[in-house]
Scaffold this active site. Structure first.
Site, PDB file in Angstrom:
ATOM      1  CG  ASP A 181      -5.581  37.177 -15.051  1.00  0.00           C
ATOM      2  OD1 ASP A 181      -4.745  37.749 -14.329  1.00  0.00           O
ATOM      3  OD2 ASP A 181      -6.814  37.351 -14.952  1.00  0.00           O
ATOM      4  CG  HIS A 182       1.560  36.946 -13.357  1.00  0.00           C
ATOM      5  ND1 HIS A 182       1.698  35.722 -12.747  1.00  0.00           N
ATOM      6  CD2 HIS A 182       2.829  37.407 -13.525  1.00  0.00           C
ATOM      7  CE1 HIS A 182       2.972  35.449 -12.562  1.00  0.00           C
ATOM      8  NE2 HIS A 182       3.687  36.469 -13.029  1.00  0.00           N
ATOM      9  NE  ARG A 183      -6.727  39.312 -12.447  1.00  0.00           N
ATOM     10  CZ  ARG A 183      -7.934  39.742 -12.791  1.00  0.00           C
ATOM     11  NH1 ARG A 183      -8.570  40.604 -12.008  1.00  0.00           N
ATOM     12  NH2 ARG A 183      -8.514  39.332 -13.895  1.00  0.00           N
TER      13      ARG A 183
END
Length: 487
Positions: A457-459
């Site tokens: 998850d790039h968040r």
């Protein structure tokens, strides 16, 4: 929630419980009891499938089964009564089972055309004058001539000889699949078939004994209208052309396609994957690694007496490698809290293992996997896989995961771009381990090689952090001694 209500001093009802975490419905897969059977407290009476798993439901009291409110294959909301129990049998005549107001609308179109007074019953619709349902007697009055003709046509479509008008036994077969004004007679599997094919049982002419609609009747009714018209308009030419049967007949569309209702585990998978794919911005990185030394370690562990009685395979070492990588990069073990706009760092690892089962993909997890020794991890993996294959995984076993491993290599696949399990930060895909040419110590040699893919998850996880985790896993598999030096 309470799953049981006392309707009288004699009868008790058992409601569909919430067997998961906030689930709203479940499908009845199988009834283990029938009306008239004696049950005891704690006895399993049915198996239901939720959006997470198949669960067996025990009855919480003694008695005799009075009524099953829903047939197998029905999806029932949590809180609805599914079974009634006579807790004081022998104390007098029991009333007839009450009509259940919630039923499958299998025959709704026919119900609109029927006289007033028809009410839903256990399966389909019945008459209001009596709650007792009987099959027509063999000596019942003759049906109208039109019904006899329709029965003859239907029998011919089913591949049976058309009965003679004068001596046909059709008068004992009610038109429209049941007694006059009554619901069509058909077994639950036949009703399900009719529902899947979109056939109204009230329009099907039965050919079975005592007016029961058979599978052949449903299939015949599902044939295109074009194939029925010649048989009804000109039966003589059809009979004349019967010997010429060398040309293949057209296959109905219903036989070329199968429509499967989206429910249970498949529905949960679809919702979870769509939610994950369009909520968490996915990034996937790949690395190809020489795992020859890992395969040698696996072979040695199989002979180790400390690993006796547990299953040792490459997945075990890969799981341990991922746990060590997470320990070296703890920021990857986190979750995104959208409601509170917070990043939740997890100080524990519940390691999910994606498992393919007959009911679909599930992801049970090993609780506190970071605290387990290698033998303990091997034992937990073995139990997880066995339980999943048996279809006995509980909803609790699939809740609370933090990171997941999916072993697509067992299908001979090199790698993939796995979708995150909702609420998790990363998932590691392991490809097939194959013998390939590899440069080792300056020479090209055959080595055991695999490809790893890490989606995150790039968040939560920046490219640098994700790369470090994947590189650490690869380094451990290339040099398994790092399990000791890095742990």
């Amino acid at each position: 929630m309470t799953t049981m209500t006392e309707t009288s001093a004699r009868f008790r009802e058992f409601k569909m419980p919430d067997v998961g975490e906030g689930l709203t419905e479940a499908e009845i897969l199988k009834w283990y009891v029938q009306p008239g059977d004696t049950v005891t407290d704690g006895q399993v009476v049915c198996e239901v499938e939720t959006a997470k798993a198949a669960v067996e439901l025990p009855i919480p009291f003694d008695g005799v089964v009075h009524e099953l409110r829903f047939p197998e294959g029905t999806t029932v909301d949590v809180g609805q009564v599914i079974i009634a129990i006579d807790v004081a049998p022998g104390s007098g005549d029991a009333p007839a089972p009450a009509a259940d107001p919630v039923q499958e609308p299998v025959e709704a179109p026919a119900a609109e055309a029927e006289p007033k007074g028809r009410t839903p019953v256990l399966v389909g619709y019945g008459v209001a004058e009596s709650s007792t349902k009987r099959r027509p007697r063999k000596g019942a009055p003759a049906a109208p001539e039109a019904a006899a003709v329709a029965a003859a046509v239907q029998a011919e479509l089913n591949g049976h000889a058309a009965p003679a008008p004068a001596a046909a036994p059709a008068p004992s077969v009610p038109a429209q699949g049941g007694a006059a004004g009554g619901r069509p007679l058909a077994k639950p599997p036949v009703r399900k078939l009719a529902k899947d094919l979109g056939i109204d049982l009230a329009t099907v002419v039965p050919t079975g004994k005592d007016g029961v609609i058979t599978r052949e009747d449903v299939h015949a009714a599902a044939a295109p209208a074009a194939s029925e018209a010649p048989a009804q308009a000109a039966p003589a030419p059809v009979a004349a052309e019967a010997p010429v049967a060398t040309e293949p007949t057209a296959v109905p569309d219903s036989a070329r396609e199968t429509r499967i209702p989206v429910k249970g585990v498949r529905k949960a998978i679809a919702q979870a994957m769509v939610g994950s794919a369009f909520t968490a911005p996915h990034v996937t990185e790949f690395v190809t690694v020489d795992v020859t030394r890992t395969m040698k370690l696996v072979a040695e562990l199989k002979e180790d007496k400390d690993m006796a009685g547990v299953r040792v395979n490459p997945l075990l070492v890969i799981a341990k490698a991922l746990l060590v990588a997470i320990k070296r990069n703890p920021e990857v073990n986190a979750a995104w809290d959208e409601a509170n706009q917070e990043i939740v760092r997890k100080h524990y690892v519940n390691l999910g293992i994606a498992a393919a089962t007959p009911r679909g993909l599930i992801v049970p997890n090993i609780k506190d996997a970071h605290d387990k020794t290698l033998p303990q991890l091997a034992e937990a993996l073995g139990e997880l896989v066995t339980t999943a294959r048996d279809g006995k995984t509980s909803p609790a076993a699939m809740a609370g995961g933090t990171v997941t491993i999916t072993n697509v290599g067992v299908f001979g696949v090199d790698t993939g771009t796995p979708i995150l399990n909702p609420g998790e930060s990363a998932i590691l895909a392991v490809g097939a381990i194959k013998l390939q040419p590899w440069v080792h110590k300056g020479k090209v040699k055959p080595r055991q090689v695999t490809t790893l893919a890490l989606s995150f998850d790039h968040r939560l996880v920046d490219g640098e952090l994700g790369s470090k985790v994947l590189a650490d896993v690869a380094a451990i598999l290339e040099q398994p001694k790092r399990l000791i030096t890095w742990a």
